[in-house]
Design an enzyme around this catalytic site. Structure first.
Site, mmCIF file in Angstrom:
data_model
loop_
_atom_site.group_PDB
_atom_site.id
_atom_site.type_symbol
_atom_site.label_atom_id
_atom_site.label_comp_id
_atom_site.label_asym_id
_atom_site.label_seq_id
_atom_site.Cartn_x
_atom_site.Cartn_y
_atom_site.Cartn_z
ATOM 1 N N GLY A 226 28.267 -3.870 -11.891
ATOM 2 C CA GLY A 226 28.549 -3.151 -13.227
ATOM 3 C C GLY A 226 29.879 -2.728 -13.521
ATOM 4 O O GLY A 226 30.461 -2.570 -14.731
ATOM 5 N N LEU B 90 0.909 -1.047 0.069
ATOM 6 C CA LEU B 90 0.114 -0.102 0.000
ATOM 7 C C LEU B 90 0.997 1.317 0.034
ATOM 8 O O LEU B 90 0.334 2.475 -0.294
ATOM 9 C CB LEU B 90 -0.913 0.175 1.383
ATOM 10 C CG LEU B 90 -2.273 -0.736 1.120
ATOM 11 C CD1 LEU B 90 -2.877 -0.379 2.416
ATOM 12 C CD2 LEU B 90 -2.974 -0.235 -0.016
ATOM 13 N N GLY B 91 2.220 1.255 0.229
ATOM 14 C CA GLY B 91 3.070 2.233 0.417
ATOM 15 C C GLY B 91 3.063 2.942 1.851
ATOM 16 O O GLY B 91 3.116 3.985 1.863
ATOM 17 N N GLU C 84 24.016 5.096 -5.647
ATOM 18 C CA GLU C 84 22.338 5.301 -5.391
ATOM 19 C C GLU C 84 21.912 5.451 -3.959
ATOM 20 O O GLU C 84 20.827 5.878 -3.714
ATOM 21 C CB GLU C 84 21.673 4.131 -6.267
ATOM 22 C CG GLU C 84 21.887 2.789 -5.697
ATOM 23 C CD GLU C 84 22.797 1.843 -5.918
ATOM 24 O OE1 GLU C 84 24.170 2.378 -6.396
ATOM 25 O OE2 GLU C 84 23.024 0.672 -5.793
ATOM 26 N N HIS D 70 28.092 1.436 -4.094
ATOM 27 C CA HIS D 70 26.737 1.809 -4.609
ATOM 28 C C HIS D 70 26.237 3.209 -4.256
ATOM 29 O O HIS D 70 25.573 3.663 -3.209
ATOM 30 C CB HIS D 70 25.585 1.006 -3.779
ATOM 31 C CG HIS D 70 25.681 -0.502 -4.224
ATOM 32 N ND1 HIS D 70 25.156 -1.110 -5.229
ATOM 33 C CD2 HIS D 70 26.620 -1.510 -3.656
ATOM 34 C CE1 HIS D 70 25.518 -2.392 -5.095
ATOM 35 N NE2 HIS D 70 26.178 -2.618 -4.283
ATOM 36 N N GLN E 191 32.408 -4.394 -12.157
ATOM 37 C CA GLN E 191 33.046 -5.864 -12.467
ATOM 38 C C GLN E 191 32.863 -6.216 -13.646
ATOM 39 O O GLN E 191 34.018 -6.499 -14.259
ATOM 40 C CB GLN E 191 32.768 -6.678 -11.239
ATOM 41 C CG GLN E 191 32.994 -6.376 -9.741
ATOM 42 C CD GLN E 191 32.362 -7.286 -8.599
ATOM 43 O OE1 GLN E 191 31.953 -8.126 -8.986
ATOM 44 N NE2 GLN E 191 32.890 -6.920 -7.548
ATOM 45 N N GLY F 229 24.608 -7.081 -8.403
ATOM 46 C CA GLY F 229 23.784 -8.210 -8.687
ATOM 47 C C GLY F 229 24.973 -9.265 -8.258
ATOM 48 O O GLY F 229 26.024 -9.150 -8.002
ATOM 49 N N VAL G 152 -0.555 8.545 -7.123
ATOM 50 C CA VAL G 152 0.085 9.860 -7.585
ATOM 51 C C VAL G 152 -0.015 9.747 -9.061
ATOM 52 O O VAL G 152 0.036 8.773 -9.645
ATOM 53 C CB VAL G 152 1.458 9.980 -6.809
ATOM 54 C CG1 VAL G 152 1.365 10.420 -5.588
ATOM 55 C CG2 VAL G 152 1.960 8.720 -7.361
ATOM 56 N N GLU H 265 33.702 -15.269 -8.950
ATOM 57 C CA GLU H 265 32.297 -15.533 -8.515
ATOM 58 C C GLU H 265 31.574 -16.348 -9.579
ATOM 59 O O GLU H 265 30.703 -16.941 -9.453
ATOM 60 C CB GLU H 265 31.792 -14.474 -8.493
ATOM 61 C CG GLU H 265 30.302 -14.438 -7.986
ATOM 62 C CD GLU H 265 29.462 -13.114 -7.693
ATOM 63 O OE1 GLU H 265 29.915 -12.233 -8.075
ATOM 64 O OE2 GLU H 265 28.526 -13.272 -7.296
ATOM 65 N N CYS I 288 28.984 -1.477 -8.687
ATOM 66 C CA CYS I 288 29.305 -2.647 -8.064
ATOM 67 C C CYS I 288 29.707 -3.783 -9.189
ATOM 68 O O CYS I 288 30.448 -3.847 -9.853
ATOM 69 C CB CYS I 288 28.424 -3.026 -7.026
ATOM 70 S SG CYS I 288 29.154 -3.990 -5.676
HETATM 71 N N1 GLN Z 1 28.608 -10.239 -6.714
HETATM 72 C C1 GLN Z 1 29.514 -9.014 -6.695
HETATM 73 C C2 GLN Z 1 30.274 -9.187 -5.512
HETATM 74 O O1 GLN Z 1 30.025 -9.535 -4.441
HETATM 75 C C3 GLN Z 1 28.947 -7.947 -6.672
HETATM 76 C C4 GLN Z 1 28.022 -7.343 -5.514
HETATM 77 C C5 GLN Z 1 27.071 -6.281 -5.966
HETATM 78 O O2 GLN Z 1 26.746 -5.872 -6.913
HETATM 79 N N2 GLN Z 1 26.507 -5.799 -4.973
HETATM 80 O O3 GLN Z 1 31.368 -8.587 -5.520
#
Ligand code: GLN
Length: 571
Positions: free
Chosen positions: A383, A14-15, A509, A507, A385, A354, A241, A405, A381
């Site tokens: 991105g 519902l926010g 963001e 990050h 790598q 990711g 909204v 990884e 992150c």
């Molecule tokens: N999987 C990568 C790591 O563990 C990147 C992690 C991420 O993007 N938060 O380093």
């Protein structure tokens, strides 16, 4: 000290978090000090171990706490800096109670949900209140009234209200008033039943925030007031909204939510000065510029998985008076023969964070496409790598380069496990987490963008750039533009002969706000606009929305007042 508890009814999503955050904005802009807190009824100790499909993004705080994405709303909407104290799960509560039991703290008593679990919940509310020294603590209870897991939290806040006495606790119930198409009407019954459930537990809401697609008319408000036992003016409409979640504070101000809270608590405070937020909305609704960027990720059907990334892109657009059209692009689709078609015509390409193998080759391909076609690229992150792997394979000629990884036996592990992670066995809370400093090298694009030599950013990763390869990379125009101050860990990279190819191990963001966009995102959007329209995006206003002067403040307060007459009076 005053306490507001926000509960939710009828359906999830519902926010509630947004409503709590927006109320925080309004109270702060009335000059009050506010703390926001979230209780999550699930048994995970934190969401760090959960899949984004279960939970959306994991929002990371300065102190390294891995939290619910609602905490992101709290930080974006208010000036509070949150810590792990602001986020509690049932898992943490039970863990604490069980640790106490093992330590013998309960002196032989039978340990029970009431009072031991409920006491621990109350202790956490009081602790935040004491530590943060604010005027108002807003606590959001996750889940929906009626969930079994949520009961101890509701019982705890009921007891808490008794303890701190009447007039010091305000219960706000966020509920849903559905529009039934066949009947052509809004229906109040689900809300009535949800409030009845809450009253069964012993909580009577003081204010009812009604999420709806259509406006509530007088008749509906009267009905809700009568059946739910709240005063007529305490029925608050929170319609979907039109343009952006950042309209919510202004919408709730028009409904006088903050006035009612202040009246209930007998707090005398001037009307909220919403000058900045009105400007945010103006730029969101009618921006002068447009740009289209692709976010190449795994969870394209799940906007919440990249919540903070999406918000940070929008914030950068606000800074530049530019609408950012975000194209979610499935990394696995990019792997297909005609996958690059998906990237055509974009102003910029962003690869977010990711974990795991799926879609990784698509992300690497997207980074290559951005590099070769001079499309602005922002890597976050993972991105960063994948950009490193791509460069190793296609510029350094290390054809099998990879991150350990994804390929433990790669001959060229350009990304590998951090030294400090080698012996880590437990999954929960064990990554490199939270705010760490990065020193930015002079003469780089990164330095120009940040206009600072030392920055603090939030991390969440196990793998890192392999320092054995630094020289080979740098010799070919791959610039290590920031490292940890001891030079041990690569933090930001950029490419020399490219208009904008920047990627960070952290990050950014998580620190972007609509009123304070993050420089890396602003740089990216500016470059993306240049790429797409071949015209510079001017003026970039930095800081994006300047703080109002005293005179503007007064004017803003007046404007806010005029535009926030109660709807009933306006009808
Ligand atoms: N999987 C990568 C790591 O563990 C990147 C992690 C991420 O993007 N938060 O380093």
């Amino acid at each position: 000290m005053k306490y507001i508890f926000v509960t939710g009814g009828v359906v999830s999503s519902l926010g509630k978090g947004l409503t709590a955050a927006a109320l925080g904005t309004l109270l702060e802009n009335r000059g009050l000090k506010v703390a926001l807190q979230k209780f999550d009824p699930y048994l995970n100790v934190d969401p760090g171990t959960m899949s984004p499909t279960q939970h959306g993004e994991v929002y990371v705080l300065d102190d390294g706490a891995e939290t619910d994405l609602d905490l992101g709303h709290y930080e974006r909407f208010t000036s509070t800096k949150l810590t792990r104290r602001n986020s509690t799960t049932s898992g943490q509560v039970y863990q604490e109670v069980l640790n106490n039991e093992r330590a013998g703290t309960y002196l032989g008593k039978t340990v029970q949900v009431i009072p031991h679990v409920t006491d621990e919940i109350q202790r956490r509310i009081l602790q935040l209140a004491t530590d943060s020294k604010v005027d108002v603590v807003i606590t959001e209870i996750g889940g929906t009234v009626g969930d079994i897991e949520g009961l101890p939290f509701l019982e705890a806040i009921r007891e808490f209200a008794l303890d701190v006495g009447p007039g010091n606790v305000c219960f706000i119930h966020v509920t849903y008033v559905p529009f039934i198409k066949a009947a052509g009407e809004l229906k109040t019954k689900p809300t009535q039943q949800s409030v009845a459930k809450l009253r069964e537990i012993g909580i009577t809401p003081h204010l009812l925030v009604c999420r709806c697609e259509q406006p509530l008319n007088k008749e509906l408000r009267s009905k809700l007031s009568l059946f739910c036992n709240v005063p007529y003016e305490a029925v608050i409409e929170e319609k979907d909204v039109e343009h952006s979640i950042y309209e919510v504070p202004l919408m709730l101000q028009r409904e006088r939510l903050d006035d009612l809270v202040c009246k209930y608590f007998q707090i005398v405070a001037p009307p909220a000065n919403m000058f900045q937020w009105q400007e945010v909305i103006r730029r969101l609704v009618a921006p002068q510029h447009r740009v289209r960027v692709g976010v190449v990720g795994k969870y394209t059907g799940l906007a919440d998985a990249y919540k903070s990334v999406h918000e940070a892109l929008v914030h950068a657009g606000i800074a530049s008076d530019c609408r950012v059209q975000i194209e979610p692009i499935d990394a696995e689709e990019v792997e297909k023969a005609d996958g690059l078609e998906l990237l055509k015509g974009l102003g910029g390409i962003l690869v977010p964070g990711g974990f795991g193998n799926r879609g990784i080759e698509g992300k690497i391909r997207a980074a290559r496409y951005a590099r070769e076609n001079e499309i602005p690229y922002l890597g976050l992150c993972l991105g960063m790598q994948v950009a490193t792997i791509e460069f190793a394979r296609n510029i350094l000629g290390l054809k099998s380069a990879n991150s350990t990884e994804f390929d433990e036996l790669t001959p060229d592990p350009v990304i590998h496990l951090q030294e400090t992670q080698r012996h880590v066995k437990r999954k929960g809370g064990s990554m490199r987490l939270g705010a760490q400093e990065s020193a930015i090298r002079e003469g780089t694009l990164t330095r120009r963008i940040y206009d600072a030599a030392l920055v603090s950013e939030r991390h969440r990763h196990r793998y890192e750039f392999n320092n054995l390869y630094r020289e080979r990379f740098e010799a070919r125009g791959f610039v290590i533009s920031a490292t940890t101050p001891d030079d041990q860990l690569v933090e930001i990279i950029e490419l020399k002969d490219h208009p904008f190819f920047v990627a960070s191990q952290f990050h950014p963001e998580f620190q972007s706000k609509p009123t304070k966009p993050h420089p890396l995102f602003v740089g990216f959007i500016t470059a993306a606009h240049q790429r797409q329209h071949h015209t510079p995006l001017v003026p970039i206003i930095a800081p994006p929305i300047s703080a109002p002067t005293a005179a503007e403040n007064r004017a803003g307060a007046v404007a806010a007042r005029i535009s926030t007459r109660p709807v009933d009076a306006a009808q």
